[in-house]
Design a protein around this motif. Structure first.
Motif: not given
Ligand code: NDP
Length: 476
Positions: A129-134, A157-161, A362-367
């Motif tokens: 997710g790059g910088e934005e995702g982090a 899990e708390d900090i994930s998308a 499904r969330g957070g990542c580029i694909i």
């Protein structure tokens, strides 16, 4: 110590992960080789939560509550080993080291083994997710011991998308499994990007539409089955105008695609496992071709074979054909990537749940894409599904688009427009569904020149024919 989690390595990724932990209420120990980055984090983001900065690694480790959870977010390769070497003597049994950088999974297997021997947990984790995702919620793919996940899982899990309230983080499997699936994620990302690029190129060459017009088409596609982050940003990029020249931005960018290596790793691993990940491979090679400057210069000058000029009459119908071909090719690329995960999981005894991987992507990542829900459902219907493409939902979706797919690939060939990912995906589709393949002839040739033997369709056993003699067949 009182800090619940620590982050060492405070460049863009580590800094944003640390802020993400702090924003979720965790007390975060922070450390970086050069103290300036630690100081700037505290100055600029210290108000966002509770940070415990340390200048030395020893103080950093001492500031953590036990079992310590240390996220290492430094440059992959040698630097990661250097940081681990410095950390390990300071840690105690049961502590957990989390490598959240982009490590190659064999390195993770090696590091996990070494730390396990010292009574420590080593968790190689993919973070996408790059910088934005982090900062705002990445997709997180942790490997290592299942025991370590009991400590770590709730925090990660708390900090994930989140998608529909479900975290984009789950335990992937032992040792290198987390970094492995992150690698395949990136390989699929290469395929996705190449397919989108081919779709754009086809529409532009066949209809003469402008980049901005095609951007609008992508915007419309993003409201349907193709809805995804990559389609969305493509619409944005295609509508962007270069400030300096006033031209479409995509026209002022040099057409040589670069890569940092995860696509290459994925393809190399596909070859090692014997899994035909042709979509990812073509995408990786297409980037290589684009960067083959002397070859392209020579090709442009010498290979002037005329292709028919292209101006489709019914533009709307053509664009719809491209959309269907894109979706079908995308299903193939994902199907192949999930095959690769299954093969590696079996080989390494990782027991990776493929449906869960689709869920955390499904969330957070580029694909990230709507269509990943369908993949999760397919593996829920059949966890042992041998071919994603053959799942009833996908088989049907592709069947609806196959005529369009054939028209597009055929027309591209007629008009000399390269579509390596579209066409190889169609070839895979036709290959994997074929009643009989010419592999029979390959086996015969191999037996002819190398006595490599063959099996027969009508009886069990392994056979060889005396090709240079009387051509009698013997069982071997
Ligand atoms: P970089 O990959 O640019 O790495 C810089 C960090 O590594 C700095 O904190 C630097 O410390 C530290 N470092 C380098 N060498 C050493 C060493 N020998 N000993 C100790 N520390 C060292 O940072 P990024 O934030 O871009 O990425 C971090 C990790 O995350 C990488 O593995 C990257 O591949 C991965 N990643 C990056 C993504 C991205 O979008 N950028 C996405 C997903 C993963 P110092 O400040 O002292 O130089």
């Amino acid at each position: 110590g009182t800090a619940q989690i620590g982050v060492t390595g405070l460049a863009v990724m580590g800094r944003n992960l640390a802020r993400n932990f702090a924003r979720h209420g965790y007390t975060v120990a922070v450390h970086n080789r050069s103290y300036a980055k630690t100081q700037s984090l505290i100055e600029e983001a210290g108000h966002e939560g509770t940070f415990v900065p340390s200048e030395s690694m020893a103080d950093f480790v001492a500031s953590l509550e036990r079992p310590r959870k240390v996220v290492v977010m430094v440059k992959a390769g040698g630097p990661t080993d250097a940081v681990i070497e410095e950390l390990v003597p300071l840690l105690e049994e049961g502590d957990i080291v989390i490598d959240a950088g982009n490590a190659h999974f064999p390195d993770t297997v090696r590091r996990e083994k070494a730390l396990r021997a010292k009574g420590l947990h080593f968790v190689g984790t993919g973070v996408s997710g790059g910088e934005e995702g982090a900062l705002n919620g990445p997709s997180i793919m942790p490997g290592g011991t299942a025991e370590s996940y009991q400590w770590l899982g709730p925090i990660l899990e708390d900090i994930s998308a989140k998608v529909d309230g479900v975290p984009c983080c789950t335990y992937v499997g032992p040792d290198g499994a987390g970094h492995f699936v992150k690698m395949v994620h990136n390989g699929i990302e290469y395929a996705d990007m190449q397919l989108i690029a081919e779709a754009y190129d086809l529409i532009r060459q066949a209809t003469g539409a402008s980049a901005a017009e095609i951007g609008t088409t992508f915007e419309q596609w993003n409201a349907g089955d193709l809805e995804s982050f990559l389609i969305e940003i493509t619409a944005d990029v295609l509508q962007h105008v270069d400030a300096e020249t006033g031209n479409a931005f995509v026209d002022v960018v040099l057409d040589q695609a670069e890569q940092k290596g995860t696509g290459r790793w994925t393809v190399q691993n596909g070859l090692d496992l014997g899994v035909p990940i042709t979509g990812i491979a073509e995408a990786t090679f297409a980037r290589a071709l684009s960067g083959s400057v002397p070859q392209r210069e020579a090709g442009r000058a010498a290979l002037t074979a005329a292709a028919e000029p292209w101006a489709v009459a019914d533009k709307e119908a053509f664009v719809e054909d491209v959309r269907l071909a894109l979706y079908a090719s995308k299903v193939v690329a994902y199907s192949q990537g999930f095959d690769q995960i299954a093969a590696a999981s079996a080989e390494n005894d990782w027991k990776i749940d493929r449906g869960a991987m689709a869920r955390i992507w499904r969330g957070g990542c580029i694909i990230r894409a709507r269509f990943l829900n369908r993949i999760t459902e397919a593996y829920e219907r059949n966890p042992e599904l041998p071919l994603l493409l053959a799942d009833p939902y996908f088989a049907d979706a592709v069947a609806q688009g196959v005529a369009a797919w054939r028209r597009i690939v055929a027309a591209a060939a007629t008009h000399g427009v390269p579509v390596p990912a579209f066409s190889s995906s169609l070839a895979y589709y036709d290959g994997v569904r074929a009643e009989r393949l010419p592999a029979a002839l390959i086996q015969a040739q191999r037996d002819f020149f190398g006595a490599h033997t063959y099996r027969r369709v009508d009886k069990d056993g392994t056979f060889h024919t005396e090709w240079s003699g009387d051509r009698t067949e013997s069982e071997v």
